[in-house]
Design an enzyme around this catalytic site. Structure first.
Site, PDB file in Angstrom:
ATOM      1  N   GLY A 304     -20.198 -23.744  -8.942  1.00 22.87           N
ATOM      2  CA  GLY A 304     -21.223 -23.999  -9.929  1.00 22.87           C
ATOM      3  C   GLY A 304     -20.928 -23.278 -11.236  1.00 22.87           C
ATOM      4  O   GLY A 304     -19.775 -23.155 -11.662  1.00 22.87           O
ATOM      5  N   SER A 305     -21.965 -22.752 -11.875  1.00 25.25           N
ATOM      6  CA  SER A 305     -21.845 -22.229 -13.239  1.00 25.25           C
ATOM      7  C   SER A 305     -21.009 -20.971 -13.372  1.00 25.25           C
ATOM      8  O   SER A 305     -20.663 -20.584 -14.491  1.00 25.25           O
ATOM      9  CB  SER A 305     -23.242 -21.975 -13.812  1.00 25.25           C
ATOM     10  OG  SER A 305     -23.944 -23.189 -13.970  1.00 25.25           O
ATOM     11  N   VAL A 306     -20.663 -20.316 -12.272  1.00 26.67           N
ATOM     12  CA  VAL A 306     -19.720 -19.192 -12.356  1.00 26.67           C
ATOM     13  C   VAL A 306     -18.430 -19.663 -13.017  1.00 26.67           C
ATOM     14  O   VAL A 306     -17.765 -18.913 -13.744  1.00 26.67           O
ATOM     15  CB  VAL A 306     -19.432 -18.613 -10.951  1.00 26.67           C
ATOM     16  CG1 VAL A 306     -18.297 -17.597 -10.999  1.00 26.67           C
ATOM     17  CG2 VAL A 306     -20.683 -17.957 -10.373  1.00 26.67           C
TER      18      VAL A 306
END
Length: 587
Positions: A304-306
């Site tokens: 995801g946004s990591v």
């Protein structure tokens, strides 16, 4: 006719005697150590029928933590009794007094012995050095005080250390030149597997008593201590784990209700694993039950946004990140109304608040310049190719400490041509899949100013006498890296995630250690389940720790990882404070 029958019978008797003589010679002279197709050692078998023995140590190598303390075993001073003690006269009252138990209790313990055993059984009576000396000075046949090796009851770092199992076929396939009659267990998971060749026993340590047909001692009180022929074995595998930190993190994850996932903590300076915890716990009887043998820290998962950290790094170095450009963050990747109405945000605010629209658009701009750019920067930050220590170890070329997934960005070149696919990749979805170990390594790389290091879980292999057999040096990861300037810009972005008014990590602001990091919530493709991440480093000004926490397959409204991350930071701060106070007291 009669003479022919007698002659024939004589020949048969002669042949029978010849066969019998050959058989006896084979048993007693020629094949005493390798008899029949089963390769039986007749001498050992004969001796075993006239001996009673107690195993002190099975001879397999063991694991230590970074301070040299045992992880998988413990040595305890105990009293050992042999069964023939029941039939002899000895001073029970004196022994009971030394052990601080009653004579009746001692008698009951001895009567239980059907084979050599430790007094107290599963709850052994532990001795101090004075008790050991006093018991052995009595020279009672069949009673001894020794230090015996025991497996620990409560295991920590089980998924990293792995486990052993009896597997005769696998043993013979891996070690065809070894001719063990009693095939020992071998490592089948974790470090037990990767270091199995060094851990294999060279023979057990035992107390051996020779007895007659009635089980009475043949040689009085003389017990034979049998140990491996090579005094340097068994070896110790010295890990980089901090035992107190490992247990603390395991406890925090369980207290916070994590069911599946884990956390990994790295020492930024060295690249060493200080703790690696994975859930669910394995069970000793059935380690494969409920996926209990999977170490999720080494398995690739959707980040995801990591992953926006990678897009930010590429955008900074390729000149795509314009501080003055504003993005419409109330719409999603496809221009439709977003689930979160963030309004108009610049690049820095977009990173802090995790705006998908910004990073989807930025990914497409980057790919228009270079179709390999996203994969290239994932590699520069250590997310692909494997993060663990690898190199030559004696005759083993390319030895790897971990069996880890390598990470994936695009499965096929066709996926790089689809703008929507690229936008999804920019927010860490679609094909993107990386390990928590690699994510922690990315944070450590940024904290070090762009320097990539291999991750060690083992620092050295030690001989039994404490001398070093092999030392695993700190090593840089191969390949290009981000520039120091880019690292500084990323550091500021990661800190803004925590300090920004609407940053996704703002709940971590105000902790005793200042945190920089990135959150992530990834769709898993398993209905309404998500992977939830927070990865970062601390203290911000003088980085010491890189930490990645991931909670896998949880509903949208459950399983927040920021509280877990916060508790670990608080725990480490308190531990460091206590360690500092103790150091001052010693001065």
């Amino acid at each position: 006719m009669r003479k022919k029958r007698i002659y024939g019978l004589g020949i048969l008797i002669f042949i029978g005697l010849a066969i019998l003589t050959w058989r006896l010679s084979s048993i007693q002279l020629f094949n005493t150590e390798n008899f029949s197709k089963h390769h039986i050692n007749l001498i050992e078998s004969s001796v075993s029928q006239r001996t009673e023995e107690l195993e002190i140590n099975d001879g397999r190598g063991q694991f230590l933590d970074r301070a040299g303390n045992p992880l998988t075993f413990t040595e305890k001073p105990v009293a050992v009794v042999f069964p023939f003690l029941k039939k002899t006269e000895w001073d029970k009252a004196k022994v009971a007094a030394i052990l601080h138990i009653s004579s009746q209790q001692l008698e009951e313990e001895v009567q239980k012995a059907s084979k050599p055993m430790v007094l107290g059984g599963k709850n052994p009576i532990l001795l101090d050095s004075g008790q050991e000396d006093r018991i052995n000075s009595l020279e009672i046949p069949g009673l001894f005080a020794i230090k015996k090796s025991f497996s620990v009851n409560t295991h920590i770092a089980e998924d990293l250390l792995g486990f052993t199992a009896k597997n005769d076929k696998l043993y013979k396939r891996k070690y065809p030149d070894l001719k063990d009659i009693d095939i020992p267990p071998i490592g089948v998971e974790g470090l037990q597997k990767t270091f199995d060749e060094f851990l294999l026993p060279d023979g057990a340590s035992k107390l051996v008593y020779h007895v007659d047909g009635e089980g009475q001692p043949l040689f009085g009180n003389k017990v034979k201590y049998v140990e491996p022929a090579n005094p340097f074995y068994p070896v110790y595998i010295k890990t980089t784990l901090d035992q107190e930190i490992q247990k603390g993190i395991e406890d925090i994850l369980k207290e916070q209700g994590m069911k599946k996932g884990g956390a990994v903590l790295l020492d930024i300076k060295s690249g060493d694993v200080l703790a690696m915890a994975s859930l669910p716990d394995r069970t000793q009887k059935d380690p494969y039950k409920n996926d209990g043998s999977d170490n999720y820290i080494l398995k690739q998962e959707t980040p995801g946004s990591v992953f926006k950290t990678v897009i930010a790094a590429a955008a900074i170095e390729k000149g795509v990140a314009d501080d003055k450009e504003v993005f419409e963050c109330s719409t999603d990747l496809y221009g439709k109304e977003a689930s979160r109405e963030l309004g108009k945000l610049d690049f820095n605010e977009s990173f802090s608040q995790s705006c998908n629209r910004t990073f989807g658009e930025t990914a497409k701009k980057l790919m228009e310049q270079d179709t390999d750019v996203i994969e290239s920067y994932a590699q520069k930050l250590g997310l692909t190719g494997g993060a663990g220590w690898n190199g030559d170890l004696y005759h083993m070329t390319g030895f790897r400490q971990f069996e880890e997934d390598k990470g994936t960005i695009f499965i096929s070149s066709e996926n790089k041509k689809d703008p929507n696919f690229i936008a999804q990749t920019g927010i860490g979805q679609k094909d993107v899949s990386v390990t928590p170990l690699a994510v922690a390594n990315m944070m450590a790389t940024i904290a070090r100013g762009g320097e990539k290091k291999m991750i060690r879980a083992v620092s050295e292999i030690d001989y039994q006498n404490g001398t070093v057999m092999f030392e695993f040096p700190e090593k840089d990861l191969a390949g290009s890296t981000i520039s120091p300037y880019t690292a500084i810009k990323l550091q500021r972005l990661l800190r803004l995630v925590v300090t920004g008014e609407n940053g996704t990590g703002r709940s971590l602001n105000g902790l005793p250690y200042e945190v920089a990091g990135k959150s992530g919530t990834a769709q898993t493709g398993k209905g309404d389940l998500y992977n939830k991440w927070f990865a970062g480093y601390f203290p911000f000004e003088k980085p010491r720790y890189a930490l990645a926490v991931v909670n896998l397959d949880v509903p949208d409204a459950e399983g927040a990882v920021n509280p877990m991350f916060a508790d670990i930071v608080q725990f480490l701060y308190e531990k460091d404070q206590q360690t500092g106070k103790e150091a001052l007291l010693k001065q």
